[in-house]
Design a protein around this motif. Structure first.
Motif: not given
Length: 134
Positions: A61-71, A78-81
């Motif tokens: 259930f880990s989540q991949l997060e991307r950094f942008s100008s809004t945080g 990137t979702g998976t079952a």
């Protein structure tokens, strides 16, 4: 049983509870095996229990997060079952998981975060250090 259901609810709501804790206050650490990846590669995650008690987790259930100008925001596509089971990691133990990075992932700064449930009842979100996707 109530703790397990609470953790599953946190996972399902996608991170709507507690924010990130500083490393010295966390019950566990989450790391990647490298600081740079190409899109399409797999990142190896390692969760280490740094507390005196057990920690409930499910790295699927880990989540991949991307950094942008809004945080930090959830990376798209990137979702998976995953099986909704709570695994236990005893004090001092480590668990690893292969997180595939999508082929279409844009270059940038990313991190992975996951929820854990500590034996003292605390529910926490822990994250890796940022890494680069080329």
């Amino acid at each position: 049983m109530k703790k397990m259901l609470a953790l599953l609810l946190l996972v399902v709501c996608g991170g709507c509870a507690n924010g990130l804790l500083s490393p010295e206050n966390a019950h566990a650490t989450l790391r990647t095996d490298r600081s740079e990846y190409d899109a399409g590669e797999a990142a190896t995650l390692e969760l280490a229990n740094t507390s005196d008690g057990s920690v409930g987790y499910n790295l699927c259930f880990s989540q991949l997060e991307r950094f942008s100008s809004t945080g930090w925001t959830l990376a798209e596509g990137t979702g998976t079952a995953c099986l909704a089971i709570l695994l236990l990691l005893e004090s001092g133990e480590r668990a690893t998981y292969q997180l595939p990075l999508p082929e279409a992932l844009r270059a940038g700064r990313y991190r992975v975060s996951t929820h854990i449930e500590a034996s003292d009842g605390d529910s926490e979100r822990v994250s890796t250090q940022p890494f680069t996707v080329r």
